[in-house]
Design an enzyme around this catalytic site. Structure first.
Site, PDB file in Angstrom:
ATOM      1  N   ASP A 263      39.148  39.756  44.377  1.00 33.16           N
ATOM      2  CA  ASP A 263      38.719  41.005  43.857  1.00 33.16           C
ATOM      3  C   ASP A 263      38.477  40.696  42.273  1.00 33.16           C
ATOM      4  O   ASP A 263      38.904  39.727  41.604  1.00 33.16           O
ATOM      5  CB  ASP A 263      39.745  42.010  44.135  1.00 33.16           C
ATOM      6  CG  ASP A 263      39.191  43.228  43.970  1.00 33.16           C
ATOM      7  OD1 ASP A 263      37.945  43.567  43.322  1.00 33.16           O
ATOM      8  OD2 ASP A 263      39.709  44.551  44.635  1.00 33.16           O
TER       9      ASP A 263
HETATM   10  C1  BGC Z   1      37.208  46.714  43.633  1.00 34.57           C
HETATM   11  C2  BGC Z   1      36.313  46.172  44.652  1.00 34.57           C
HETATM   12  C3  BGC Z   1      34.757  45.788  44.105  1.00 34.57           C
HETATM   13  C4  BGC Z   1      34.889  45.051  42.666  1.00 34.57           C
HETATM   14  C5  BGC Z   1      33.488  44.859  41.915  1.00 34.57           C
HETATM   15  C6  BGC Z   1      37.069  45.933  42.136  1.00 34.57           C
HETATM   16  O1  BGC Z   1      37.542  46.725  41.301  1.00 34.57           O
HETATM   17  O2  BGC Z   1      38.607  46.672  43.974  1.00 34.57           O
HETATM   18  O3  BGC Z   1      36.221  46.854  45.740  1.00 34.57           O
HETATM   19  O4  BGC Z   1      33.917  45.338  44.991  1.00 34.57           O
HETATM   20  O5  BGC Z   1      35.762  45.812  41.770  1.00 34.57           O
HETATM   21  O6  BGC Z   1      32.802  46.096  41.764  1.00 34.57           O
END
Ligand code: BGC
Length: 735
Positions: A263
């Site tokens: 993530d």
């Molecule tokens: C989220 C993800 C997301 C990523 C990119 C993160 O903060 O938890 O679900 O895909 O950001 O935007």
């Protein structure tokens, strides 16, 4: 204690669920192994490491010299996110990157339709291709453990079988159309508060039976190509460097052959590469120079790097790259995908209550309709941090009603309550507020001179949002007070709940004659709602989670395991890129999932606790008759058949549900568990024979003593019906 009779699941592998003896089909990713070996042999160490971290905010590098394209990622899960500057979150404001806003996770789940999930995935993939993307960052499939969870609306369900089946449909829909999925957030990211460091302590049984099941299904049954490691820790280790989750379970047990990405900002050390992570996103703090240095110093073996590169190349070679010159040429959102959003939305709307058949609206009687509530005009595509969609179209509830009613009645609008804004959220102002007197007065006056009041209440995407959980699940913005005043002014009150998660309904339920959940329902949500309210479509959505009476009824709250208490503070770095916060304190925060396997209805039913609306609940304008249940135990499955008749006057769809109980089980079990479901479409008066199949493996439980799956033999009671608490047919089998 009864003696345990186990049917061993597999003679060869206790850890795998293949009791049927059927081999899991080989992943489509395994077709290019020889070529991948050649490519790896040609690559320098620098080129290899260069693939293991973000190149831009939403891409990671290929090897230009060898014709290996970069990987282009796009947020999902319910609309392809707009194009951003390479190294910031600032939008590029392209003319063609507007997407279809698909109904959010719990809305899709409320369709209980794997066909809808497939169509949805297909729609997402087609837009992703137009935008030049290789991998969609979705579906988001964590179990809805707490109703306050900031991303409960993004996730599917409190039930693992339902969430898993939809994850399979979504994944196949995406990957059959040339794009990879990225299942997120693996694993146990069930809360947003403190997500960057909370350490989840969960029993292996609850972990495997509930929290991992949707991921397992999407990997085993749909060959998911990508997985995103969650921000949190599990059993003491960051998910992005959790060997048990990434290597032992995902790869060894389930046979995952694809790539794991972190993530955003969720990588914490070079150990991530050793313990299973392929790509650090979006930066290169650990799997860049630091990793290269570690390999050169002989601390990390190059064979580990080769393994990571291989997993990335498998996905890269399976997905046809789109040259940058061809991306974003035509508008991402097209009518075909908007139609899919409509088809999903119309099946997702849940009719909770319909006293005296107030619905569908009779336009001969209701000539003056008051539509009240800021949510009637609010657009819900943007908001909630990462999952915002720059929607080409979004039809609000009021627009939908105006379009569909035309001149057949007079529709008037009053705001009723203020909108909860992003600024208020940033300032920490609670959405639980007193009613606004002026707005209330205006709305009450309109209600008094109308034949029918449609009160559009609920949350918005600033209240339910990534990055923070709700403090409570009360009706926000003085809506309860307003509803009481509206009811006094006009007895015909229909309440529409715009929400992606449970809300405490006790102040509003007794005074609403009819009540619906219409979710954050995507580009066409307003039209779908109007069609249901006006009886063009019979409602057929079913709750994918329980509406408890109060928040204190929720197991995690009852057992005082959420919110958690900090135990100690030490210094470290956690950079939450999304909230743009640099939290330089790593706090020790344990989340004990003390309720174990008793999540959602598994808890309420076992404790025989009353709920506001049970899991699986949802009314129809038709009446369905269930009769003649029979069950057959076959070699690899149990088949349950019965007859379903539509005794109503209109074409309607019903979601039939099958639950199993093990009254004589030697092990602790929930009172009942969902084992199968199906959406059935019936013309008025029509009867159909319905067959539901439960694969034998679905009777398994995780045996902590052996660290594997078992199927307990003995009596199983099977009940079939229209919701988890309305199961009119019953039969028994012996396993
Ligand atoms: C989220 C993800 C997301 C990523 C990119 C993160 O903060 O938890 O679900 O895909 O950001 O935007």
């Amino acid at each position: 204690m009864k003696k345990l009779h186990y049917l061993l699941l597999a003679s060869t592998c206790m850890l795998c669920a293949c009791s049927s003896g059927e081999k899991q089909p080989e992943s489509a990713l395994m077709k290019n192994e020889a070529r991948i070996t050649e490519i790896i042999n040609e690559m320098t160490l620098e080129e290899k490491v260069n693939m293991l971290h973000g190149k831009n905010m939403f891409s990671s590098a290929g090897v230009e010299r060898l014709g290996i394209a970069d990987m282009e990622y796009a947020d999902g899960p319910f609309g392809i996110r707009e194009e951003m500057e390479p190294h910031s979150w600032n939008p590029l404001n392209l003319a063609t990157d507007s997407a279809t806003f698909f109904p959010t996770g719990s809305a899709l789940a409320a369709t209980w339709s794997t066909d809808m999930a497939y169509l949805y995935g297909e729609g997402m993939a087609k837009e992703a291709r137009r935008r030049g993307k290789d991998m969609i960052l979705g579906p988001a499939i964590n179990i809805q453990r707490i109703p306050t969870g900031g991303r409960t609306y993004e996730y599917f369900s409190e039930d693992p079988l339902l969430a898993g089946a939809l994850a399979v449909g979504y994944t196949k829909g995406v990957q059959d159309n040339g794009v990879a999925v990225c299942l997120k957030h693996y694993a146990l990211n069930n809360q947003e508060n403190h997500r960057g460091y909370v350490d989840v302590q969960v029993s292996p049984r609850a972990m495997h039976e509930l929290y991992l099941r949707p991921f397992e299904d999407a990997v085993r049954k749909a060959d998911a190509y990508g997985v995103m490691a969650a921000y949190n820790k599990v059993a003491g280790y960051w998910c992005s460097e959790n060997y048990m989750l990434q290597e032992e379970i995902l790869r060894d047990m389930w046979g995952f052959k694809g790539m794991i990405i972190s993530d955003w900002g969720g990588t914490h050390s070079v150990q991530a590469a050793v313990n299973g992570l392929e790509v650090e996103m979006p930066g290169s703090q650990y799997l860049g120079q630091a990793l290269l240095d570690s390999v050169k110093a002989g601390v990390i073996s190059e064979s580990i790097i080769d393994k990571r590169v291989r997993n990335i190349l498998r996905v890269r070679l399976a997905i046809e790259p789109i040259p940058a010159s061809e991306a974003n040429k035509e508008m991402a959102s097209q009518p075909e995908q908007q139609q899919t959003a409509y088809e999903v939305a119309k099946r997702s709307i849940v009719l909770l209550k319909n006293k005296n058949q107030l619905l569908p609206i009779d336009l001969n009687k209701s000539k003056k309709i008051a539509v009240i509530g800021a949510n009637a005009v609010a657009k819900q595509a943007q908001g909630g941090v990462g999952a915002g969609v720059k929607a080409l179209v979004e039809i609000t509830p009021l627009e939908g009603l105006l379009q569909r009613i035309g001149d057949k009645a007079e529709v008037r609008y009053a705001q009723g309550y203020p909108t909860y804004t992003r600024m208020e959220r940033y300032r920490g102002i609670s959405p639980i507020q007193e009613a606004d007197k002026e707005l209330m007065k205006e709305a009450v006056a309109l209600a008094a001179e109308s034949d029918l009041v449609i009160f559009v209440a609920g949350n918005n995407r600033e209240i339910e949002t990534e990055g923070s959980d709700r403090d409570n699940i009360a009706l926000p913005m003085g809506q309860a007070q307003l509803a009481a005043a509206l009811k006094q002014a006009n007895p015909n009150l229909v309440t529409v709940l715009v929400t992606g998660a449970p809300i405490e309904l006790y102040p509003i339920e007794p005074i609403s004659d009819a009540m619906l959940v219409s979710w954050f329902n995507g580009s066409m949500g307003g039209l779908a709602l109007a069609d249901v309210l006006l009886g063009e479509v019979s409602p057929s959505g079913k709750l994918p989670f329980t509406f408890p009476i109060t928040l204190q009824d929720v197991p995690a709250y009852k057992l005082n395991t959420y919110p958690q208490q900090f135990s100690e503070e030490t210094s470290d770095v956690f950079v939450d890129l999304v909230n743009r916060q640099k939290d330089r304190t790593q706090r020790q925060l344990l989340a004990h999932y003390s309720e174990g396997i008793f999540v959602g209805y598994r808890w309420y039913d076992t404790k025989q606790q009353p709920v506001m609306y049970p899991f699986g609940h949802g009314l129809s304008y038709a009446t369905f008759q269930y009769e003649g249940i029979q069950a057959k135990v076959k070699k690899n499955a149990v088949e349950v058949t019965f007859t379903l008749t539509n005794n109503g006057a209109m074409q309607a769809e019903e979601v039939v549900q099958l639950y199993a109980s093990r009254p004589e089980s030697a092990i602790e079990r929930p009172a009942q568990e969902l084992k199968a479901f199906q959406r059935v479409s019936l013309a008025p008066g029509e009867s159909k024979q319905v067959a539901l199949t439960i694969p034998r493996d679905d009777f398994r439980h995780w045996d902590e003593a052996i660290g594997g799956w078992q199927v307990e033999s003995g009596k199983v009671v099977l009940r079939v019906g229209t919701s988890s608490r309305e199961l009119s047919l019953q039969t028994e089998i012996q396993l």
